[in-house]
Write a protein that holds these residues in place. Structure first.
Motif, mmCIF file in Angstrom:
data_model
loop_
_atom_site.group_PDB
_atom_site.id
_atom_site.type_symbol
_atom_site.label_atom_id
_atom_site.label_comp_id
_atom_site.label_asym_id
_atom_site.label_seq_id
_atom_site.Cartn_x
_atom_site.Cartn_y
_atom_site.Cartn_z
ATOM 1 N N GLN A 276 0.852 -1.205 0.000
ATOM 2 C CA GLN A 276 0.000 0.000 0.000
ATOM 3 C C GLN A 276 0.880 1.246 0.000
ATOM 4 O OE1 GLN A 276 -2.413 -0.629 3.509
ATOM 5 N NE2 GLN A 276 -2.741 -2.761 2.942
ATOM 6 N N LYS A 277 1.106 1.770 -1.203
ATOM 7 C CA LYS A 277 2.067 2.863 -1.406
ATOM 8 C C LYS A 277 1.843 4.079 -0.518
ATOM 9 C CE LYS A 277 4.699 3.830 -5.552
ATOM 10 N NZ LYS A 277 4.765 2.798 -6.574
ATOM 11 N N ASP A 278 0.544 4.376 -0.261
ATOM 12 C CA ASP A 278 0.265 5.620 0.466
ATOM 13 C C ASP A 278 0.298 5.440 1.987
ATOM 14 O OD1 ASP A 278 -1.838 3.932 0.356
ATOM 15 O OD2 ASP A 278 -3.384 5.469 -0.004
ATOM 16 N N ARG A 279 0.577 4.200 2.462
ATOM 17 C CA ARG A 279 0.551 3.965 3.912
ATOM 18 C C ARG A 279 1.966 3.992 4.494
ATOM 19 N NH1 ARG A 279 -1.019 -1.708 6.325
ATOM 20 N NH2 ARG A 279 -0.112 -1.418 8.394
ATOM 21 N N LYS A 280 2.199 4.935 5.427
ATOM 22 C CA LYS A 280 3.506 5.011 6.089
ATOM 23 C C LYS A 280 3.549 4.008 7.239
ATOM 24 C CE LYS A 280 4.592 9.858 5.248
ATOM 25 N NZ LYS A 280 4.659 11.188 5.845
ATOM 26 N N VAL A 281 4.541 3.137 7.208
ATOM 27 C CA VAL A 281 4.687 2.167 8.305
ATOM 28 C C VAL A 281 5.660 2.729 9.337
ATOM 29 C CG1 VAL A 281 5.323 -0.206 8.880
ATOM 30 C CG2 VAL A 281 4.219 0.288 6.717
ATOM 31 N N ILE A 282 6.678 3.446 8.845
ATOM 32 C CA ILE A 282 7.644 4.134 9.722
ATOM 33 C C ILE A 282 7.602 5.605 9.334
ATOM 34 C CG2 ILE A 282 10.092 4.296 10.391
ATOM 35 C CD1 ILE A 282 8.808 1.623 11.146
ATOM 36 N N ASN A 283 7.422 6.477 10.339
ATOM 37 C CA ASN A 283 7.243 7.891 10.029
ATOM 38 C C ASN A 283 8.294 8.759 10.714
ATOM 39 O OD1 ASN A 283 6.166 10.283 9.155
ATOM 40 N ND2 ASN A 283 4.499 10.307 10.650
ATOM 41 N N ASN A 284 9.273 9.220 9.917
ATOM 42 C CA ASN A 284 10.229 10.236 10.366
ATOM 43 C C ASN A 284 10.950 9.850 11.665
ATOM 44 O OD1 ASN A 284 11.491 12.660 9.930
ATOM 45 N ND2 ASN A 284 10.087 13.790 11.246
ATOM 46 N N VAL A 285 11.533 8.668 11.673
ATOM 47 C CA VAL A 285 12.215 8.163 12.874
ATOM 48 C C VAL A 285 13.704 8.516 12.827
ATOM 49 C CG1 VAL A 285 13.017 6.003 13.937
ATOM 50 C CG2 VAL A 285 10.596 6.298 13.391
ATOM 51 N N SER A 286 14.230 9.037 13.932
ATOM 52 C CA SER A 286 15.671 9.323 14.040
ATOM 53 C C SER A 286 16.198 8.700 15.330
ATOM 54 C CB SER A 286 15.923 10.833 14.088
ATOM 55 O OG SER A 286 15.425 11.445 12.920
ATOM 56 N N PHE A 287 17.323 7.999 15.233
ATOM 57 C CA PHE A 287 17.958 7.470 16.452
ATOM 58 C C PHE A 287 19.429 7.206 16.165
ATOM 59 C CE2 PHE A 287 16.749 3.624 14.193
ATOM 60 C CZ PHE A 287 17.784 2.745 14.444
ATOM 61 N N HIS A 288 20.198 6.921 17.220
ATOM 62 C CA HIS A 288 21.627 6.631 17.020
ATOM 63 C C HIS A 288 22.083 5.540 17.991
ATOM 64 C CE1 HIS A 288 21.623 9.372 20.445
ATOM 65 N NE2 HIS A 288 22.811 8.904 20.747
ATOM 66 N N ILE A 289 23.174 4.887 17.611
ATOM 67 C CA ILE A 289 23.801 3.859 18.458
ATOM 68 C C ILE A 289 25.289 4.179 18.499
ATOM 69 C CG2 ILE A 289 24.258 1.381 18.735
ATOM 70 C CD1 ILE A 289 21.946 0.886 16.739
ATOM 71 N N ARG A 290 25.874 4.100 19.691
ATOM 72 C CA ARG A 290 27.315 4.382 19.785
ATOM 73 C C ARG A 290 28.111 3.097 19.967
ATOM 74 N NH1 ARG A 290 26.349 9.035 24.129
ATOM 75 N NH2 ARG A 290 25.262 7.252 24.976
ATOM 76 N N LYS A 291 29.400 3.212 19.774
ATOM 77 C CA LYS A 291 30.274 2.037 19.926
ATOM 78 C C LYS A 291 30.182 1.536 21.359
ATOM 79 C CE LYS A 291 33.424 3.252 16.257
ATOM 80 N NZ LYS A 291 34.713 3.723 15.807
ATOM 81 N N GLY A 292 30.045 0.209 21.516
ATOM 82 C CA GLY A 292 30.012 -0.374 22.859
ATOM 83 C C GLY A 292 28.709 -0.179 23.591
ATOM 84 N N GLU A 293 27.677 0.276 22.859
ATOM 85 C CA GLU A 293 26.398 0.580 23.512
ATOM 86 C C GLU A 293 25.340 -0.455 23.128
ATOM 87 O OE1 GLU A 293 23.763 4.593 24.263
ATOM 88 O OE2 GLU A 293 24.472 4.262 22.222
ATOM 89 N N VAL A 294 24.531 -0.843 24.119
ATOM 90 C CA VAL A 294 23.379 -1.726 23.841
ATOM 91 C C VAL A 294 22.132 -0.847 23.930
ATOM 92 C CG1 VAL A 294 22.080 -3.767 24.558
ATOM 93 C CG2 VAL A 294 24.567 -3.726 24.837
ATOM 94 N N VAL A 295 21.468 -0.690 22.789
ATOM 95 C CA VAL A 295 20.282 0.174 22.716
ATOM 96 C C VAL A 295 19.053 -0.712 22.520
ATOM 97 C CG1 VAL A 295 19.139 1.979 21.341
ATOM 98 C CG2 VAL A 295 21.611 2.103 21.765
#
Length: 518
Positions: A276-295
């Motif tokens: 379904q082209k017009d359906r957003k499943v993920i919307n404008n998500v931002s995150f980060h992971i650093r070295k040695g980090e469990v997120v």
């Protein structure tokens, strides 16, 4: 408990596979109208015992005796045990997706006369059965349009159509969310009032202590003990000790995080549904992971966690994907899974049986799958190197198997999961995305997998854990993101996080909690 004639008695059951004694002199007694839990680590023999009981392993392939309602039973196949009212629901549901609920319920047990199906009777009987299990769906609804929780209830309705006296459920809530799990347990208690007995195989200690009347613990194919909830003080620690053979003082191995620079950053990530082209499943998500980090990423089923992970992993989910993916400060363009692997990103799927492993193939092959380019020259795989690597992972990961040439499908769930992890660790990733890494795995094997995750983090890798188990997220992660309906609703540091706060964000309350610990 007053001694009454048991509904089921299994005596001295011994079952051997080539090179492995799966069950040794196991005893099990189930009384009329009780919920009897069967517990043990992966590979303890729980599923094997139930396959012996239901005739999947026919009489003659094992030693020992089965008595049901006082009669000795020698089942040739599953049909014979079902005729007596013993019905097993396996962990992998056996429904046919493109048939309706009614067709699935009466498959092989059709309401027919002279070879002609009586649809009126089929539909009315289906409605009656669906009412019993609390489903409001129409009998002609296709299975493919139902979620896992509802499919599980259809399986139970199917069992009820066979006049069930003893219902065996193998990990029935492994793939269910909390609400569906609660419904299922309530249903078992309801059946108990109607005199139907249940054998419940589960790793979820809180569920067992809620509904079980008796608990039989297996370890390494032997019966350790049977506890009765009205006589024995039953604590989770006591059950764990029986299963593992030792006290497990900590569920999560300790780790002192050594967190470095930002390793992976996802910016304004948006993904549309594959059909379904017009359906957003993920919307404008931002995150980060650093070295040695469990997120961690927490969220209810359907919140978009898996879709987010798969879309990052070489666009293996979705279409019209936009946003930026940065690794070590450089932008990545990953258009395929092999692009992702080459750029040091690995994804351990939640569905290890379908997408993580080739069950027909041996352990050695499965471990080398994602690293064939490393293990080959001019397109020819170096067999010796492949054997050395697989053997080294067998020891390092403590994979319980006599040989790396053993078929992967013969391993228990926990050992299969270790094979999947080995496969991805061998590919040498910098970022590991783990989707439900301990689903359907017992306490002892979980601890081993947590230790492996900690070790990878200590080596400076970035780990992303997606999990439906909040204690796991809280016990393992340095930082936690929470998702709801395809968006991030909150971010919490380890110190701030609690089950209550996470649950609040999971249901869609937006948190001004972004930017912790950058």
């Amino acid at each position: 408990m007053a001694e009454t004639e048991p509904l089921l008695e299994m005596r001295g059951i011994t079952k051997t596979f080539p090179g492995v004694k799966a069950l040794e002199n196991v005893n099990l007694k189930v009384t009329q109208g009780e919920i009897h839990a069967l517990m043990g680590e992966n590979g303890a023999g729980k599923s094997t015992l139930m396959k012996v009981l239901s005739g999947v392993y026919p009489h003659g392939t094992y030693e020992g005796e089965i008595r049901f309602e006082g009669q000795v039973c020698e089942f040739k196949d599953i049909k014979q045990s079902e005729e007596l009212g013993i019905v097993i629901i396996h962990q992998e549901l056996a429904l046919i997706p493109y048939l309706s609920i009614a067709e699935n319920i009466f498959l092989g047990n059709e309401r027919a006369r002279s070879g002609v199906i009586n649809w009126n009777e089929t539909i009315s009987r289906t409605k009656e059965l669906l009412r019993k299990v609390g489903l409001t769906e129409q009998p002609n609804t296709l299975i493919t349009s139902l979620g896992v929780g509802k499919q599980q209830l259809v399986e139970i309705a199917k069992a009820l159509s066979k006049r069930v006296k003893l219902l065996i459920l193998d990990e029935p809530t492994a793939a269910l969310n909390e609400e569906d799990s609660e419904n299922l347990l309530r249903l078992l208690v309801e059946f108990k009032k109607q005199g139907i007995s249940s054998i419940l195989i589960s790793h979820k200690l809180n569920e067992i202590s809620k509904v079980a009347d008796s608990i039989t613990i297996l370890r390494d194919g032997k019966t350790i003990e049977t506890l009765h909830t009205d006589q024995d003080p039953i604590t989770e620690d006591r059950i764990i000790k029986g299963m593992v053979g030792r006290d497990l003082t900590q569920r999560y191995p300790p780790r002192t995080p050594k967190i470095g620079q930002t390793l992976l950053e996802v910016r304004n990530w948006t993904v549309h549904h594959p059909e379904q082209k017009d359906r957003k499943v993920i919307n404008n998500v931002s995150f980060h992971i650093r070295k040695g980090e469990v997120v961690g990423i927490a969220g209810l089923m359907g919140s978009g966690r898996t879709e987010l992970a798969m879309s990052i992993f070489g666009k293996s989910y979705g279409q019209s994907i936009s946003g930026q993916l940065m690794k070590d400060g450089k932008e990545l363009r990953l258009n395929s899974i092999s692009d992702a692997i080459e750029n040091g990103i690995a994804y351990v799927t939640e569905d290890r049986k379908h997408y993580g492993l080739i069950l027909m193939d041996d352990i050695k092959r499965n471990i080398s799958l994602a690293s064939l380019s490393k293990l080959s020259r001019r397109g020819v795989v170096n067999d010796n190197q492949e054997i050395v690597e697989a053997e080294s992972f067998r020891k390092k990961m403590n994979i319980k198997t006599p040989s790396i040439l053993q078929k992967t499908g013969n391993l228990s769930g926990g050992n299969q999961q270790k094979v999947v992890l080995s496969k991805w660790i061998l590919s040498g990733p910098d970022v590991l995305i783990l989707d439900e890494p301990t689903r359907g795995i017992d306490v002892g094997a979980k601890y081993e997998i947590y230790s492996i995750i900690n070790q990878l983090a200590n080596e400076g890798k970035g780990i992303l854990i997606i999990s439906s188990e909040l204690p796991e997220i809280l016990g393992m992660c340095d930082r936690i993101y929470i998702m709801n309906e395809g968006e991030l609703t909150g971010e919490l540091s380890r110190e701030e996080a609690s089950q209550e706060k996470i649950a609040k964000y999971m249901t869609g309350a937006k948190g001004a909690a972004h930017g912790h610990g950058r």
